[in-house]
Write a protein that holds these residues in place. Structure first.
Motif, short mmCIF file in Angstrom:
data_model
loop_
_atom_site.label_atom_id
_atom_site.label_comp_id
_atom_site.label_asym_id
_atom_site.label_seq_id
_atom_site.Cartn_x
_atom_site.Cartn_y
_atom_site.Cartn_z
N PHE A 7 0.92 -1.35 -0.19
CA PHE A 7 -0.01 -0.16 -0.06
C PHE A 7 0.86 1.25 0.20
O PHE A 7 2.03 1.24 0.54
CB PHE A 7 -0.90 -0.12 1.34
CG PHE A 7 -1.86 -1.28 1.44
CD1 PHE A 7 -2.69 -1.45 0.43
CD2 PHE A 7 -1.59 -2.00 2.43
CE1 PHE A 7 -3.25 -2.84 0.63
CE2 PHE A 7 -2.37 -3.14 2.48
CZ PHE A 7 -3.24 -3.61 1.49
N PRO A 8 0.28 2.40 -0.47
CA PRO A 8 1.14 3.61 -0.66
C PRO A 8 1.47 4.07 0.78
O PRO A 8 0.62 3.82 1.69
CB PRO A 8 0.26 4.69 -1.51
CG PRO A 8 -1.18 4.11 -1.43
CD PRO A 8 -1.01 2.47 -1.24
N ASP A 9 2.53 4.56 0.99
CA ASP A 9 2.90 5.33 2.30
C ASP A 9 1.72 6.18 2.79
O ASP A 9 0.97 6.88 1.93
CB ASP A 9 4.29 6.29 2.07
CG ASP A 9 5.29 5.13 2.46
OD1 ASP A 9 5.21 3.85 2.47
OD2 ASP A 9 6.57 5.41 2.41
N VAL A 10 1.80 6.61 3.92
CA VAL A 10 0.79 7.49 4.39
C VAL A 10 1.54 8.63 5.22
O VAL A 10 2.78 8.28 5.72
CB VAL A 10 -0.23 6.66 5.42
CG1 VAL A 10 -1.20 5.91 4.90
CG2 VAL A 10 0.48 6.13 6.93
N ASP A 11 0.97 9.86 5.24
CA ASP A 11 1.73 11.03 6.18
C ASP A 11 1.54 10.61 7.47
O ASP A 11 0.45 10.29 7.98
CB ASP A 11 1.09 12.17 5.94
CG ASP A 11 1.43 12.78 4.63
OD1 ASP A 11 2.61 12.51 4.06
OD2 ASP A 11 0.78 13.62 3.81
N SER A 327 4.55 -0.96 18.37
CA SER A 327 3.43 0.06 18.63
C SER A 327 1.82 -0.06 18.47
O SER A 327 1.00 0.85 18.32
CB SER A 327 3.69 1.59 17.98
OG SER A 327 4.68 2.00 18.25
N PRO A 328 1.53 -1.39 18.24
CA PRO A 328 1.96 -2.60 17.70
C PRO A 328 1.84 -3.36 16.43
O PRO A 328 2.39 -4.18 16.05
CB PRO A 328 1.14 -3.52 18.80
CG PRO A 328 -0.18 -3.12 18.64
CD PRO A 328 -0.03 -1.55 18.32
N VAL A 329 0.92 -2.42 15.52
CA VAL A 329 0.59 -3.33 14.28
C VAL A 329 1.41 -3.29 13.12
O VAL A 329 1.65 -2.10 12.58
CB VAL A 329 -0.96 -2.78 13.90
CG1 VAL A 329 -1.39 -3.77 12.53
CG2 VAL A 329 -1.92 -2.71 15.16
N SER A 330 1.87 -4.42 12.68
CA SER A 330 2.66 -4.41 11.41
C SER A 330 2.17 -5.10 10.34
O SER A 330 2.12 -4.81 9.02
CB SER A 330 4.07 -5.14 11.67
OG SER A 330 4.09 -6.55 12.06
N HIS A 331 1.11 -5.95 10.59
CA HIS A 331 0.45 -6.70 9.36
C HIS A 331 -1.04 -6.79 9.74
O HIS A 331 -1.52 -7.01 11.24
CB HIS A 331 0.94 -8.20 9.49
CG HIS A 331 2.41 -8.08 8.76
ND1 HIS A 331 3.41 -7.71 9.60
CD2 HIS A 331 2.78 -8.13 7.55
CE1 HIS A 331 4.55 -7.73 8.88
NE2 HIS A 331 4.29 -7.90 7.64
N ALA A 332 -2.06 -6.80 8.78
CA ALA A 332 -3.36 -7.03 8.90
C ALA A 332 -4.25 -7.20 8.02
O ALA A 332 -3.72 -6.79 6.83
CB ALA A 332 -4.22 -5.81 9.70
N ILE A 333 -5.26 -8.00 7.77
CA ILE A 333 -6.07 -8.21 6.80
C ILE A 333 -7.08 -6.93 6.72
O ILE A 333 -7.54 -6.73 7.49
CB ILE A 333 -7.08 -9.63 7.01
CG1 ILE A 333 -5.96 -10.78 7.17
CG2 ILE A 333 -7.74 -9.84 5.67
CD1 ILE A 333 -6.73 -12.19 7.49
N PRO A 334 -7.10 -6.33 5.61
CA PRO A 334 -7.94 -4.99 5.45
C PRO A 334 -9.56 -5.69 5.68
O PRO A 334 -9.99 -6.50 5.25
CB PRO A 334 -7.64 -4.66 4.14
CG PRO A 334 -6.43 -5.12 3.59
CD PRO A 334 -6.45 -6.53 4.45
N THR A 348 1.64 -6.33 5.16
CA THR A 348 2.26 -5.27 5.86
C THR A 348 1.79 -3.73 5.60
O THR A 348 1.14 -3.61 4.57
CB THR A 348 3.90 -5.25 5.17
OG1 THR A 348 4.19 -6.66 5.07
CG2 THR A 348 4.72 -4.44 6.11
N VAL A 349 1.72 -3.26 6.84
CA VAL A 349 1.02 -1.95 6.89
C VAL A 349 1.97 -0.96 6.16
O VAL A 349 2.98 -1.09 5.96
CB VAL A 349 0.56 -1.58 8.18
CG1 VAL A 349 -0.40 -2.46 8.86
CG2 VAL A 349 1.72 -1.15 9.23
N PRO A 350 1.17 0.09 5.86
CA PRO A 350 2.10 1.20 4.70
C PRO A 350 3.17 1.82 5.93
O PRO A 350 3.39 1.57 6.96
CB PRO A 350 0.96 2.24 4.82
CG PRO A 350 -0.33 1.79 4.89
CD PRO A 350 -0.24 0.54 5.72
#
Ligand code: 4UV
Length: 528
Positions: A7-11, A327-334, A348-350
């Motif tokens: 996924f694209p990076d977020v600000d 922090s804690p989330v690195s992975h999730a099913i959308p 993997t999260v953005p």
């Protein structure tokens, strides 16, 4: 080569947690319900919550607490937790959230290690909080009892002072917001240094795809003191102006009644709750039709179990993966993804980059193409949500965070060509009981204090429901007639209930490496 989030990076704005959550709240949102006390139904709107946060920050500042200080928070999930937690952060102090199930001895260790100057708690936990506060020299007037207790200030007292929130200045990128405790890959619990930026980043990383909306009523059953409840409930849900329905402790009837009475829509759980939702006959007696999604994390969710929950409740089931140190989330099913299988932890999260590394060789595995899946290896992750390190423990920090900024999770994972990650095993010694951390090192040290125990090792094994439970391998002293039940009772008398040893096996010798490290894999093999 590493792999990045698809996924694209977020600000990630350079703001404190308070400014990020409440700094630019819309006028129209101030009257929305931020928190509902599950048991009583009492509502706190966003306006009141923010006023309480400011008032608590002011009262703490009036007591000389601010940037550079640590404040302990020992409380189950009640609405005041949110106000106090954010009040501590707003004052510039760092919150060390303490497991509400801890014994006085556990609390002492955390207060001592973190150097906490004050503690906020609730009256049912006052005996252990007072014992611990006294042991570390925290005076009675800095042991604040939210609902009131003789000889201690209460939340009402703090708010009645109407002290203005202080002007504080710090760099969100480096200033510590919280110090939750985690044993990480080995040893005893350590203070996980999470900055304001870490916490803000993780909310920004999960918000686009976790799908918590303004109209959600999110059941806050997962403890706020644990990083999952802290980020996903206290921070992400509030950032979306959703409503949190607090539940102080798990009880199946209470859980089901709260969902049906308060019309909860989004339920965050750890896997043991999924067992109840899939199998317990009581579930059919409640109207749970308000639920659109059940999201599980903190321990592996069985795919069939997750599917059974989805079928029985007619809702989506999703899984995520995280770690206090991220922090804690690195992975999730959308939220919107009905395709990704539930035996995975999704993508993997953005803003994160990962590697899968063969622990035997230290080499990265080959990344797959087509329909392939990589070999299994240790998951390493890097991103703005990764901790600054362990408090006062450079050695543990260096073992976990490498020079390139990758956090070595101690979990074994695979990735497929689409970027779907599966956690398939655990390299580290940590045991998860109902999603709570049970550090084997702590139980082993305790077992060794028994005069009839010569040596001991503790690992996690699966029970009949497929849930992990602590099992002790014990070497008795010569001539000892110690029984399994006596070992179980010895530990149970000295630790909080979730840390109890639940299985015991006597052995002749604990397998160890030449360096004296317990070979847990060898203990697992015959039990598996
Ligand atoms: O440090 P900790 O106690 O942290 C957690 C955090 C879990 C979260 C939080 C928010 C989410 O949205 C979410 O999906 C999960 O548990 O323990 C970290 C260790 O727990 C195991 C793994 O061994 C981590 O290193 N663990 C956590 N989630 C999973 C898991 C999972 N889905 N599957 C397997 N193991």
């Amino acid at each position: 080569m590493s792999f990045r989030s698809p996924f694209p990076d977020v600000d990630v704005p350079a703001l404190s947690v308070y400014d990020f959550l409440f700094g630019s709240i819309d006028e129209a949102d101030l009257d929305r319900s931020a928190l509902i006390d599950g048991p009583s139904g009492a509502v706190t709107d966003y306006r009141t919550l923010i006023a309480q946060v400011d008032g608590i920050a002011g009262a703490l500042a009036a007591r000389g607490i601010g940037v550079g200080d640590v404040v302990g928070l020992l409380s189950p999930n009640v609405p005041a937790f949110a106000a106090v937690f954010h009040g501590i952060l707003r004052s510039g102090a760092t919150a060390t959230t303490i497991n509400a199930l801890y014994t006085a001895a556990d609390i002492v260790k955390q207060l001592e290690d973190s150097g906490a100057k004050a503690v906020l708690t609730v009256s049912p936990l006052l005996p252990q909080a007072a014992e611990a506060a006294e042991a570390v020299g925290i005076p009675a007037d800095l042991l604040i009892v939210l609902d009131g207790a003789e000889g201690h200030p209460s939340l009402r007292d703090l708010l009645a002072e109407r002290a203005p929130a202080p002007e504080v200045s710090f760099d969100p990128a480096t200033h510590l917001a919280v110090l939750p405790y985690s044993s990480g890959t080995t040893g005893r619990p350590k203070g996980v240094m999470l900055t304001h930026r870490n916490l803000v980043a993780n909310v920004c990383q999960i918000n686009p795809r976790m799908g918590i909306g303004r109209d959600d009523r999110v059941l806050a059953l997962l403890p706020f003191f644990h990083i999952y409840g802290m980020t996903v409930l206290l921070n992400a849900a509030l950032s979306n102006r959703a409503t949190l329905v607090t539940m102080p402790k798990f009880d199946l009837v209470e859980f089901l009644s709260l969902i049906s009475e308060r019309k909860c829509t989004y339920i965050f759980i750890a896997p043991p709750v999924a067992v109840a939702l899939a199998k317990h006959p009581l579930v059919d007696q409640y109207d749970l039709s308000s639920i659109h999604t059940v999201f599980s994390g903190a321990a592996p969710l069985d795919k069939a179990l997750g599917g059974a929950v989805a079928a029985r409740l007619g809702c989506n089931v999703r899984q995520g993966y995280g770690m206090s140190e991220m922090s804690p989330v690195s992975h999730a099913i959308p939220f919107s993804d009905n395709e990704t299988p539930l035996d995975s932890v999704g993508f993997t999260v953005p803003n994160m980059e990962c590697k899968i590394v063969d622990p035997a060789t230290g080499e990265e595995v080959e990344y797959p193409t087509g329909d392939g899946v990589s070999a299994a290896g240790e998951l390493w992750c890097k991103g703005p949500n990764v901790m600054a390190g362990y408090l006062g423990n450079d050695e543990a920090t260096a073992e976990t965070l490498d020079a390139d900024g990758y956090l070595h999770t101690g979990d074994i994972a695979t990735v497929d060509a689409h970027g779907v990650v599966r956690i398939v095993d655990r390299l580290k010694e940590l045991i998860k009981y109902k999603g709570y951390q049970v550090p084997p090192a702590e139980l082993e040290a305790l077992l060794l204090t028994h005069p009839q125990i010569a040596d001991a090792a503790v690992i996690g094994v699966l029970d009949e429901d497929g849930e992990e439970v602590p099992k002790a391998f014990v070497v008795r002293q010569p001539d000892s007639s110690l029984t399994e039940d006596e070992v179980i009772a010895f530990v149970a008398d000295r630790v909080s209930p979730y840390k109890k040893v639940r299985r015991v096996q006597f052995i002749d010798v604990v397998p160890k490496s030449a360096a004296g490290k317990i070979l847990r894999k060898d203990l697992r093999a015959p039990t598996a």
